[in-house]
Design a protein around this motif. Structure first.
Motif, mmCIF file in Angstrom:
data_model
loop_
_atom_site.group_PDB
_atom_site.id
_atom_site.type_symbol
_atom_site.label_atom_id
_atom_site.label_comp_id
_atom_site.label_asym_id
_atom_site.label_seq_id
_atom_site.Cartn_x
_atom_site.Cartn_y
_atom_site.Cartn_z
ATOM 1 N N PHE A 342 0.827 -1.203 0.000
ATOM 2 C CA PHE A 342 0.000 0.000 0.000
ATOM 3 C C PHE A 342 0.865 1.259 0.000
ATOM 4 C CE2 PHE A 342 -3.364 -2.678 2.285
ATOM 5 C CZ PHE A 342 -4.066 -2.888 1.117
ATOM 6 N N VAL A 343 1.860 1.294 0.879
ATOM 7 C CA VAL A 343 2.659 2.497 1.035
ATOM 8 C C VAL A 343 3.532 2.739 -0.193
ATOM 9 C CG1 VAL A 343 4.520 3.559 2.365
ATOM 10 C CG2 VAL A 343 2.596 2.493 3.533
ATOM 11 N N GLY A 344 4.019 1.681 -0.820
ATOM 12 C CA GLY A 344 4.789 1.863 -2.041
ATOM 13 C C GLY A 344 3.981 2.588 -3.103
ATOM 14 N N ALA A 345 2.697 2.232 -3.231
ATOM 15 C CA ALA A 345 1.824 2.901 -4.193
ATOM 16 C C ALA A 345 1.569 4.352 -3.795
ATOM 17 C CB ALA A 345 0.504 2.147 -4.313
ATOM 18 N N LEU A 346 1.459 4.606 -2.483
ATOM 19 C CA LEU A 346 1.210 5.974 -2.020
ATOM 20 C C LEU A 346 2.424 6.862 -2.238
ATOM 21 C CD1 LEU A 346 -0.838 5.525 1.273
ATOM 22 C CD2 LEU A 346 -1.648 5.984 -1.045
ATOM 23 N N VAL A 347 3.614 6.307 -2.070
ATOM 24 C CA VAL A 347 4.831 7.098 -2.309
ATOM 25 C C VAL A 347 4.891 7.524 -3.778
ATOM 26 C CG1 VAL A 347 7.344 6.997 -2.400
ATOM 27 C CG2 VAL A 347 6.134 6.119 -0.404
ATOM 28 N N GLU A 348 4.559 6.606 -4.681
ATOM 29 C CA GLU A 348 4.539 6.946 -6.101
ATOM 30 C C GLU A 348 3.479 8.008 -6.381
ATOM 31 O OE1 GLU A 348 3.342 7.160 -10.117
ATOM 32 O OE2 GLU A 348 2.063 6.243 -8.568
ATOM 33 N N MET A 349 2.321 7.858 -5.740
ATOM 34 C CA MET A 349 1.243 8.827 -5.925
ATOM 35 C C MET A 349 1.645 10.200 -5.386
ATOM 36 S SD MET A 349 -2.654 8.584 -4.444
ATOM 37 C CE MET A 349 -3.795 9.952 -4.628
ATOM 38 N N ARG A 350 2.308 10.212 -4.250
ATOM 39 C CA ARG A 350 2.742 11.474 -3.663
ATOM 40 C C ARG A 350 3.748 12.171 -4.576
ATOM 41 N NH1 ARG A 350 2.824 14.471 1.773
ATOM 42 N NH2 ARG A 350 4.853 15.433 1.793
ATOM 43 N N GLY A 351 4.601 11.416 -5.231
ATOM 44 C CA GLY A 351 5.554 12.013 -6.158
ATOM 45 C C GLY A 351 4.888 12.707 -7.319
ATOM 46 N N PRO A 356 -1.232 11.547 -0.695
ATOM 47 C CA PRO A 356 -1.802 12.114 0.534
ATOM 48 C C PRO A 356 -0.770 12.902 1.323
ATOM 49 C CG PRO A 356 -1.428 9.767 0.809
ATOM 50 C CD PRO A 356 -1.177 10.057 -0.627
ATOM 51 N N HIS A 357 -1.276 13.889 2.044
ATOM 52 C CA HIS A 357 -0.375 14.769 2.779
ATOM 53 C C HIS A 357 0.173 14.099 4.035
ATOM 54 C CE1 HIS A 357 -3.113 17.494 0.453
ATOM 55 N NE2 HIS A 357 -1.937 17.950 0.101
#
Length: 574
Positions: A342-351, A356-357
């Motif tokens: 999950f977090v790997g996908a969020l890191v890519e999304m944040r880039g 998410p903030h």
């Protein structure tokens, strides 16, 4: 990368006498090549804009007519954001001798001193129109239409949050979209009132100032705006001197630690409330189902259905939507790997999007267990707020990103010492007193200052506990009840209330009395189930009811009264 988008005014900001010079244009191209987005926000009408600046394709979106028209240059699409001007209104202005008079797709514009005639015409016709001034220009649009509303439409179209936008302007009509952005910048030639509201004022004027800003964003990202103003932060507590303790979405992480009942969930709930109320996007990772009833977020997963990555990413498409990821149906052993995905996908999304903030991870030891540190996922590249009882049960690599520690409960100094032991660093000077109710021992470890007791932010509403996890879900090994007996001949694990009651009926009387005498049941309910009222009732049964059959029956009735109402939980033990 936190700043994802630059929104700029045109005349007097990007352009000088209507012309954008080559150095300024080159700076725009450099910003685009960094993966960031560009939005032009101008009061000009589109035909006039195209005539003076034909390279609109460098922008991802153009907001024209002071917020009334949205343009996608790449797709050559135009989207009106306001109705066309009233023909009667235009005719009346001409009748009153208002000239020059420009009529766009939605905007009607003239120059001072015709504002009195414009206002009179609006009043005569009873129209809901507003007048906006811009260095002598008089612009008329429907009420509520301005550069801020136009920028919001552009950001919604791009899937971006205003918190990740830096806006730069120079004149009166730029107030609105600068205030609506995460960071506001005034070029050196801006009006004094614009400079007063800005987070940063450039040394250069007009295009040179914009190029200067772009250079700083490329080199420093959000650090170009330090020290940060309060509008982009979330308050966590209040210091003894009355000064607020803020957390920022572009800073270090935070740890909230201490024994159950000390206030960890209370502070976490208050923080999530503050973040969502401030327009920030938050992802809550909830191993035990405690946040599924949080009303300001989309909930995924439950006690029987694990959350899916595709569903999570879909739920986060809109910047204003926050998310609770209920991992109760994921086994304790599988939670670290599931969380890493999950977090790997969020890191890519944040880039890509700057959001998410925040993420908030309850029971952080479930997804960052210390015993798996060698294979643990690296701390995510976004601010994480971690909750746990004992910092030493969390992987050191997850703790390395923590800057703010909030230690709650009776032994806050020992909690901070445990944090320091986990990281193999020297602890600061610590007080020996406990944290009073509603307070925590706060340490900002990179500040060089000693920890101090702070008053915690209180949530606006008490979070409703999600009882299904206690009735049907699987509590972790550290939260389960174990029937062991006086000689520890047994090792029967009850990972929820349903199984507890089944086992309570099946164990021998001597084992049952042993646990009642030790107050093991009430302690488990208080610390793992986190239900003080039920724990008090269970303790009364432990103390008062000697007969095993009667005490079993009384315990079952007490638990079922709270955790088996079909409307509340859909569960029934019987």
């Amino acid at each position: 990368m936190y700043i994802i988008c630059l929104a700029t005014d045109y005349g007097g900001t990007l352009a000088h006498d209507g012309v954008v010079d080559s150095a300024t244009f080159d700076a725009l191209v450099r910003l685009k090549r960094s993966g960031r987005r560009l939005v032009l926000v101008t009061g000009r009408e589109l035909p006039d804009l195209v005539e003076v600046f034909p390279r609109l394709d460098v922008f991802d979106r153009v907001v024209a007519e002071n917020g009334a028209l949205l343009v996608n240059p790449a797709a050559k699409q135009e989207q009106p954001l306001a109705p066309e001007p009233s023909p009667e209104f235009v005719a009346l202005l001409r009748e009153k001798g208002v000239a020059p008079l420009s009529v766009g797709r939605a905007i009607v514009a003239t120059w001072e001193p015709h504002e009195a005639a414009v206002l009179e015409a609006i009043r005569d016709l009873g129209l809901e129109l507003q007048i906006t001034f811009n260095k002598g220009a008089v612009m008329v649009l429907p009420a509520g239409v301005n550069k801020a509303s136009g920028l919001k439409a552009a950001l919604d179209d791009l899937g971006l949050s205003a918190h990740n936008v830096v806006a730069v302007g120079d004149a009166e009509n730029d107030h609105a979209f600068m205030r609506a952005s995460g960071f506001a910048v005034a070029v050196a030639n801006a009006l004094p009132t614009i400079k007063e509201e800005a987070d940063l004022v450039t040394k250069g004027a007009r295009g040179a100032g914009v190029a200067e800003l772009i250079g700083r964003v490329l080199d420093e990202d959000v650090d170009a705006f330090a020290p940060y103003k309060e509008h982009g932060l979330v308050q966590a507590a209040v210091r003894p001197d009355g000064q607020p303790v803020f957390l920022r979405p572009h800073g270090g992480g935070a740890l909230i630690a201490g024994l159950s009942g000390g206030g960890k969930s209370t502070l976490a709930t208050a923080l999530v409330e503050g973040m969502t109320a401030g327009g920030f996007q938050v992802g809550v990772f909830d191993p035990e189902g405690d946040y599924s009833s949080f009303r300001s977020a989309v909930a995924l997963g439950d006690a029987k259905s694990p959350p899916r990555l595709a569903e999570m990413l879909k739920a986060l498409e809109r910047p204003e939507d926050s998310l609770v990821v209920n991992m109760l149906a994921v086994s304790v052993e599988d939670r670290p790997a599931a969380f890493a995905g999950f977090v790997g996908a969020l890191v890519e999304m944040r880039g890509r999007t700057g959001r998410p903030h925040w993420i908030l991870v309850d029971e952080a030891h479930h997804v960052f267990p210390a015993e798996r540190d060698a294979n643990a996922a690296a701390p995510p590249d976004l601010p994480a707020i971690l909750l746990t009882v004992d910092p030493e049960t969390v992987a050191p690599r997850a703790l390395e990103a923590v800057d703010d520690v909030f230690a709650v409960g009776d032994k806050p100094a020992e909690t901070i010492r445990a944090f320091c032991r986990a990281l193999s660093i020297d602890p600061p000077a610590l007080p020996g007193s406990p944290a009073e109710h509603g307070r925590a021992l706060h340490w900002r470890r990179r500040s060089g200052k000693a920890p101090e007791f702070v008053e915690l932010r209180a949530p606006a509403s008490k979070m409703e506990r999600h009882t299904r996890k206690y009735t049907e879900g699987e509590l972790g090994e550290d939260k389960s009840f174990y029937f062991r007996g006086p000689e520890k001949a047994l090792n029967l694990r009850a990972q929820n209330l349903r199984i507890f009651l089944q086992m309570a009926d099946g164990v021998d009387d001597r084992t049952w009395r042993h646990h009642l005498k030790r107050h093991d049941v009430s302690r488990w309910i208080r610390e793992a189930i986190k239900d003080e009222d039920l724990a008090d009732e269970a303790q009364g049964i432990e103390d008062a009811v000697a007969d095993p059959a009667q005490s079993r029956r009384a315990m079952r009735e007490s638990i079922e009264r709270r955790y088996t109402a079909p409307a509340a939980t859909g569960a029934d033990f019987r």
